[in-house]
Design an enzyme around this catalytic site. Structure first.
Site, mmCIF file in Angstrom:
data_model
loop_
_atom_site.group_PDB
_atom_site.id
_atom_site.type_symbol
_atom_site.label_atom_id
_atom_site.label_comp_id
_atom_site.label_asym_id
_atom_site.label_seq_id
_atom_site.Cartn_x
_atom_site.Cartn_y
_atom_site.Cartn_z
ATOM 1 N N SER A 11 -110.438 11.493 -42.107
ATOM 2 C CA SER A 11 -109.553 11.337 -41.235
ATOM 3 C C SER A 11 -108.897 12.328 -40.984
ATOM 4 O O SER A 11 -108.407 13.333 -41.682
ATOM 5 C CB SER A 11 -108.802 9.809 -41.562
ATOM 6 O OG SER A 11 -108.123 10.236 -42.742
ATOM 7 N N GLU A 13 -104.642 13.494 -39.049
ATOM 8 C CA GLU A 13 -103.248 13.131 -38.550
ATOM 9 C C GLU A 13 -102.649 14.002 -37.503
ATOM 10 O O GLU A 13 -102.913 15.117 -37.850
ATOM 11 C CB GLU A 13 -102.507 12.865 -39.981
ATOM 12 C CG GLU A 13 -101.077 12.432 -39.560
ATOM 13 C CD GLU A 13 -100.210 11.817 -40.770
ATOM 14 O OE1 GLU A 13 -100.772 11.245 -41.369
ATOM 15 O OE2 GLU A 13 -99.189 12.686 -40.923
ATOM 16 N N ASP A 105 -89.020 7.451 -42.657
ATOM 17 C CA ASP A 105 -87.830 8.395 -43.135
ATOM 18 C C ASP A 105 -86.739 8.074 -41.952
ATOM 19 O O ASP A 105 -86.922 7.562 -40.927
ATOM 20 C CB ASP A 105 -88.417 9.730 -43.049
ATOM 21 C CG ASP A 105 -89.415 10.026 -43.836
ATOM 22 O OD1 ASP A 105 -89.203 9.662 -45.192
ATOM 23 O OD2 ASP A 105 -90.248 10.842 -43.653
ATOM 24 N N PHE A 213 -91.224 21.734 -45.941
ATOM 25 C CA PHE A 213 -91.720 20.244 -46.069
ATOM 26 C C PHE A 213 -91.739 19.933 -47.449
ATOM 27 O O PHE A 213 -91.397 18.596 -47.620
ATOM 28 C CB PHE A 213 -93.221 20.241 -45.400
ATOM 29 C CG PHE A 213 -93.613 20.345 -44.093
ATOM 30 C CD1 PHE A 213 -92.505 20.381 -43.151
ATOM 31 C CD2 PHE A 213 -94.842 20.665 -43.405
ATOM 32 C CE1 PHE A 213 -92.852 20.597 -41.681
ATOM 33 C CE2 PHE A 213 -94.847 20.881 -42.044
ATOM 34 C CZ PHE A 213 -94.064 20.799 -41.189
ATOM 35 N N HIS A 263 -108.056 13.207 -46.056
ATOM 36 C CA HIS A 263 -107.255 12.795 -44.844
ATOM 37 C C HIS A 263 -106.484 14.168 -44.639
ATOM 38 O O HIS A 263 -105.729 14.580 -45.504
ATOM 39 C CB HIS A 263 -106.029 11.585 -45.049
ATOM 40 C CG HIS A 263 -105.260 11.284 -44.028
ATOM 41 N ND1 HIS A 263 -105.614 10.906 -43.067
ATOM 42 C CD2 HIS A 263 -103.975 11.583 -43.666
ATOM 43 C CE1 HIS A 263 -104.837 10.733 -42.030
ATOM 44 N NE2 HIS A 263 -103.698 11.360 -42.514
#
Length: 282
Positions: A11, A13, A105, A213, A263
């Protein structure tokens, strides 16, 4: 392609573009990534639901213009029962059958409350209460534990609550230590958690961006990796080539150890994900 590779869940994102130029770029990225035959494309929600409308638009475009499933993120922060239910009903009306359910978040500097629902397990419970088994529900997992967790045990207990509330499968926060994932899986097995837990893969494309990040979300960059990347930081192509090597090796180990899929956090780019997948023979 081996039978094991055929059974893997791949998958990808995306984040919802804010401009028409960004949307055009994402369409091109999606078309390239379709070669991987992904189980779904997920679309993030933004801190505090800040991209709610853009997420909805992006999800519908993926669903309408491709033969692949779209999975919107849905978060608790800043949401009410009413607007969550409205989104669920709208997604049902458009044939969306998969949801990524998250606590979410807080936006930077935000002083608001969570909303009617405070935690992801409560969100999963609400989705199940309102829509039954209609949606395939993905939840988040943290092999290196959530940065706000009070202990490893508590974090695993919270994860189990999401599973017991009705989650079908999970996607992990990205990580660069395969042992963290395998030990997390062992701990879940000990607690009777048996849903698929797919590792999240963050391609390494920019040293400063990655450290920002990672420092923000609690993902550990091993010391050896951080220092190697720091040495290469001024050479973008070298960082990216080294990053592909590192991520390919990590994915190879994860898949060899029994991970049910991968993913990819694409950052709306196709080339790095495609190169890693190519080297893996996917």
């Amino acid at each position: 392609m081996t039978s094991q590779q055929q059974a893997l869940t791949i998958s990808c994102e995306f984040f919802p573009p804010r401009t028409e130029k960004g949307m055009l770029k994402l369409r091109e990225t999606r078309e390239q990534l379709q070669d991987l035959q992904p189980a779904f494309f997920s679309v993030t929600f933004g801190a505090g639901g800040g991209t709610r409308e853009k997420t909805f638009e992006t999800v519908l475009e993926i669903q309408k213009q491709s033969n692949f499933e779209a999975a919107p993120h849905l978060s608790c922060i800043g949401s009410t029962h009413e607007n969550i239910l409205k989104l669920l009903q709208d997604y049902q009306a458009h044939g969306i059958r998969r949801i990524v359910a998250l606590r979410g978040d807080k936006p930077s500097g935000w002083a608001g409350t969570f909303g009617d629902i405070s935690y992801a397990n409560e969100l999963v419970e609400f989705i199940r209460a309102e829509t039954g088994s209609y949606f395939q529900i993905e939840v988040a997992a943290y092999p290196e534990f959530h940065p706000q967790a009070s202990s490893a045990k508590d974090d695993l207990d919270y994860f189990k609550q999401k599973v017991e509330a009705g989650a079908n499968s999970a996607i992990t926060q990205y990580f660069y230590n395969a042992d963290a994932y395998f030990r997390f899986i062992d701990s879940c097995t000990e607690r009777g958690i048996d849903i698929p837990i797919v590792p999240g893969i963050m391609p390494i494309t920019n040293y400063e961006q990655l450290t920002r990040f990672s420092d923000g979300c609690g993902a550990e960059i091993p010391r050896w990796l951080r220092w190697r990347l720091k040495d290469l930081a001024d050479d973008k192509e070298a960082v990216q080539a080294f990053g592909v090597d590192v991520m390919t090796s990590l994915c190879e180990r994860l898949l060899a150890g029994g991970a049910p899929g991968l993913h990819f956090y694409t950052l709306n780019q196709a080339s790095f994900t495609l190169e890693i997948a190519k080297r893996l023979g996917l």
